[in-house]
Design a protein around this motif. Sequence first.
Motif, PDB file in Angstrom:
ATOM      1  N   TRP A  52       0.874  -1.197   0.000  1.00 33.53           N
ATOM      2  CA  TRP A  52       0.000   0.000   0.000  1.00 33.53           C
ATOM      3  C   TRP A  52       0.898   1.230   0.000  1.00 33.53           C
ATOM      4  O   TRP A  52       1.876   1.291   0.751  1.00 33.53           O
ATOM      5  N   TYR A  56      -1.842  10.869   3.136  1.00 31.51           N
ATOM      6  CA  TYR A  56      -2.905  11.451   3.954  1.00 31.51           C
ATOM      7  C   TYR A  56      -2.631  12.945   4.032  1.00 31.51           C
ATOM      8  O   TYR A  56      -1.484  13.362   4.233  1.00 31.51           O
ATOM      9  N   ALA A  73      -8.690   1.978   2.551  1.00 33.38           N
ATOM     10  CA  ALA A  73      -7.973   2.285   3.796  1.00 33.38           C
ATOM     11  C   ALA A  73      -8.821   3.180   4.683  1.00 33.38           C
ATOM     12  O   ALA A  73      -9.850   3.715   4.258  1.00 33.38           O
ATOM     13  N   ILE A  77      -7.689   9.872  10.264  1.00 25.75           N
ATOM     14  CA  ILE A  77      -6.815   9.459  11.370  1.00 25.75           C
ATOM     15  C   ILE A  77      -6.559  10.692  12.248  1.00 25.75           C
ATOM     16  O   ILE A  77      -6.145  11.748  11.749  1.00 25.75           O
ATOM     17  N   GLY A  82      -2.068   6.005  15.735  1.00 25.72           N
ATOM     18  CA  GLY A  82      -1.423   5.122  14.766  1.00 25.72           C
ATOM     19  C   GLY A  82      -0.059   5.644  14.336  1.00 25.72           C
ATOM     20  O   GLY A  82       0.473   6.609  14.904  1.00 25.72           O
ATOM     21  N   VAL A  83       0.493   4.977  13.344  1.00 23.45           N
ATOM     22  CA  VAL A  83       1.828   5.365  12.875  1.00 23.45           C
ATOM     23  C   VAL A  83       1.743   6.713  12.155  1.00 23.45           C
ATOM     24  O   VAL A  83       2.560   7.618  12.392  1.00 23.45           O
ATOM     25  N   CYS A  84       0.707   6.871  11.320  1.00 25.06           N
ATOM     26  CA  CYS A  84       0.584   8.113  10.550  1.00 25.06           C
ATOM     27  C   CYS A  84       0.356   9.320  11.464  1.00 25.06           C
ATOM     28  O   CYS A  84       1.006  10.359  11.314  1.00 25.06           O
ATOM     29  N   HIS A 105      -1.298   1.112  16.668  1.00 27.13           N
ATOM     30  CA  HIS A 105      -1.283   0.964  15.203  1.00 27.13           C
ATOM     31  C   HIS A 105      -2.705   0.751  14.685  1.00 27.13           C
ATOM     32  O   HIS A 105      -3.491  -0.004  15.265  1.00 27.13           O
ATOM     33  N   ILE A 106      -3.020   1.422  13.588  1.00 29.87           N
ATOM     34  CA  ILE A 106      -4.348   1.286  12.982  1.00 29.87           C
ATOM     35  C   ILE A 106      -4.234   0.248  11.874  1.00 29.87           C
ATOM     36  O   ILE A 106      -3.557   0.489  10.870  1.00 29.87           O
ATOM     37  N   CYS A 108      -5.465  -1.138   8.953  1.00 31.00           N
ATOM     38  CA  CYS A 108      -6.387  -1.056   7.822  1.00 31.00           C
ATOM     39  C   CYS A 108      -6.477  -2.413   7.163  1.00 31.00           C
ATOM     40  O   CYS A 108      -7.510  -2.810   6.660  1.00 31.00           O
ATOM     41  N   GLU A 115       6.051  -0.795   7.966  1.00 30.74           N
ATOM     42  CA  GLU A 115       5.535   0.486   7.464  1.00 30.74           C
ATOM     43  C   GLU A 115       6.588   1.582   7.622  1.00 30.74           C
ATOM     44  O   GLU A 115       7.366   1.567   8.570  1.00 30.74           O
ATOM     45  N   ASP A 131       2.615   7.423   3.370  1.00 26.69           N
ATOM     46  CA  ASP A 131       2.569   6.164   4.114  1.00 26.69           C
ATOM     47  C   ASP A 131       2.838   5.020   3.143  1.00 26.69           C
ATOM     48  O   ASP A 131       2.154   4.910   2.115  1.00 26.69           O
ATOM     49  N   ASP A 133       3.297   0.843   3.099  1.00 23.09           N
ATOM     50  CA  ASP A 133       3.113  -0.379   3.894  1.00 23.09           C
ATOM     51  C   ASP A 133       3.607  -1.586   3.107  1.00 23.09           C
ATOM     52  O   ASP A 133       3.435  -1.639   1.881  1.00 23.09           O
TER      53      ASP A 133
END
Length: 159
Positions: A52, A56, A73, A77, A82-84, A105-106, A108, A115, A131, A133
């Motif tokens: 992915w 964002y 996704a 957020i 999460g990471v983002c 962590h989210i 998706c 990530e 982002d 992944d």
Amino acid sequence: MADELILSGESREEKYQTLIPQIKALIADEPDLVANCANIAAALRQTFNFFWVGFYFVKGDELVLGPFQGEIACTRIAKGRGVCGTAWQNAETLVVSNVNDFPGHIACSAASLSEIVVPIINKGQVRSVLDVDSDKLDDFNAIDQKYLTDLVEIIADRF
Ligand code: SME
């Protein structure tokens, strides 16, 4: 700019080195930010077959899903989530070798295992995050951080 990417080199670093000048050329004459982010996401996915890849955008107090390539996704957020959301809050790149070990962590997709999230900063503010992944554990390192940082710097002043 040709419609096709011309990639040479075997290693990931060599691929970044041939990809980034082509991305520069691809976006040079196109003023539309969404169109350019869409092509960057596609170019990264096409080159490295990442699970992915997407952007964002910071909108108010949330990140909102932008152009991406991959499975559907999370749309929004919150800052610090999460990471983002953490990369946004701290204005720093996060490389996560196992997302299941990252607090908050989210997920998706359960298929995403590692990530990297690179903030895009303009005029001292985070405007967006890139982002990426992978469905492999520990797939990102300092090479990805260096070249993805170079890549977002090409476009940061458009945000
Ligand atoms: N894993 C991210 C959420 C975004 S998706 O993976 C596309 C996170 O924890 O920020």
